[in-house]
Design a protein around this motif. Structure first.
Motif, mmCIF file in Angstrom:
data_model
loop_
_atom_site.group_PDB
_atom_site.id
_atom_site.type_symbol
_atom_site.label_atom_id
_atom_site.label_comp_id
_atom_site.label_asym_id
_atom_site.label_seq_id
_atom_site.Cartn_x
_atom_site.Cartn_y
_atom_site.Cartn_z
ATOM 1 N N SER A 18 0.656 -1.370 0.086
ATOM 2 C CA SER A 18 0.185 -0.214 -0.449
ATOM 3 C C SER A 18 0.680 1.485 -0.140
ATOM 4 O O SER A 18 1.410 1.497 0.856
ATOM 5 C CB SER A 18 -1.252 0.168 1.147
ATOM 6 N N ASN A 44 -5.701 2.798 -1.212
ATOM 7 C CA ASN A 44 -5.168 1.631 -1.411
ATOM 8 C C ASN A 44 -6.297 0.562 -1.411
ATOM 9 O O ASN A 44 -7.192 0.609 0.494
ATOM 10 C CB ASN A 44 -4.457 1.520 -0.373
ATOM 11 N N LEU A 72 -3.843 -5.981 -5.001
ATOM 12 C CA LEU A 72 -4.210 -4.761 -4.425
ATOM 13 C C LEU A 72 -4.188 -3.583 -5.604
ATOM 14 O O LEU A 72 -3.323 -3.604 -6.384
ATOM 15 C CB LEU A 72 -2.992 -4.449 -3.681
ATOM 16 N N ILE A 77 -3.907 0.658 -5.974
ATOM 17 C CA ILE A 77 -3.526 2.085 -5.382
ATOM 18 C C ILE A 77 -3.927 3.537 -6.926
ATOM 19 O O ILE A 77 -3.433 2.584 -7.795
ATOM 20 C CB ILE A 77 -2.503 1.974 -5.639
#
Length: 201
Positions: free
Chosen positions: A41, A48, A89, A91
Motif C-alpha cells: 500500500s 488503497n 491491491l 492503488i
C-alpha cells in the motif's frame, strides 16, 4: 479450473487522469494476504483498495471510495478469473476528475481483472492426504506406483515390519492408486484417506 498466480502480477492504467496500479500475488492464507496488502500500500496514494480470496475466506476494502465501488469489484474480478489463494491491491492516485460510482466499479474491477489475466497462473489441484503401510519388500514397488500417480511422499516412518508412507495424492488419482495398491499387494496394504487439502500443482 481454479488457478492461482505462479508469481506476482502488475497492471497500470490511467483513467480520466487518475492513475490505477493493480498488484496481485499468490497467498497461502488470509494472514499472508494482509501482509502483502500492507507491504505494498502507498501512504501517499488517494486510495488503497483491495480484496483477497483463500478458499471460503475472503475480505475486501473500499478504503474511502463509495461503498461497493472498489473492493467488491476487485473480489468479483478474482472470482471471475477463477482464481483462488490470491490477493489484489489496486492503488489510485486521484487525477481531479470524478468517475462516478459506475466508473469506479469499471476502473477497479477492470484493472484487477487485467492484472490477473496477464499474470502467469498455475492450476490448483485438490490433494488428498493418505497413509499406506507396506512391507520392506514392497517399498520400492510402492514408490514407483506413487510416482506414476503424481503423488508426493510427505513422510516415511519405519518399523519392524516395513514402512508407513504419508502421501499427498491428486484427488482424481486416489481411487485408481488405492486399487493398484490393494491388487499389487494382494490386500496386504491399503490406502487410508485422512483429509483433503488444496495444493497447487
Amino acid at each position: 479450473m481454479t488457478t492461482t498466480l505462479a508469481q506476482p502480477g502488475e497492471y497500470r492504467e490511467t483513467i480520466k487522469k487518475s492513475v490505477f496500479l493493480a498488484l496481485a500475488a499468490p497467498v497461502s492464507d488470509a494472514q499472508a494476504a494482509m501482509v502483502f496488502i500492507a507491504a505494498n500500500s502507498d501512504a501517499d496514494a488517494t486510495h488503497n483498495c483491495w480484496a483477497y480470496r483463500v478458499g471460503d475466506q475472503y475480505r475486501f476494502s473500499d478504503d474511502g471510495e463509495p461503498g461497493g465501488s472498489a473492493g467488491r469489484p476487485i473480489l468479483q474480478a478474482i472470482d471471475g478469473q477463477q482464481c483462488d489463494r490470491v490477493a489484489v491491491l489496486v492503488i489510485r492516485w486521484y487525477g481531479g476528475i470524478k468517475l462516478g460510482t459506475g466508473g469506479l466499479v469499471r476502473a477497479y474491477g477492470g484493472c484487477a481483472a487485467n492484472c490477473l489475466r496477464l499474470a502467469p497462473r498455475v492450476e490448483i489441484i485438490e490433494m488428498a492426504r493418505a497413509t499406506c503401510h507396506c512391507a520392506y519388500s514392497e517399498l520400492q514397488w510402492l514408490h514407483a506406483r506413487v510416482a506414476t500417480a503424481g503423488a508426493a511422499i510427505v513422510a516415511e516412518d519405519f518399523d519392524g515390519e516395513g514402512a508407513t508412507l504419508t502421501l499427498d495424492i491428486p484427488r482424481a488419482a486416489v481411487t485408481e492408486l488405492a486399487q493398484t495398491i490393494t491388487d499389487g499387494t494382494r490386500g496386504r496394504s491399503t490406502l487410508l484417506l485422512q483429509k483433503s487439502e488444496p495444493h497447487q500443482g
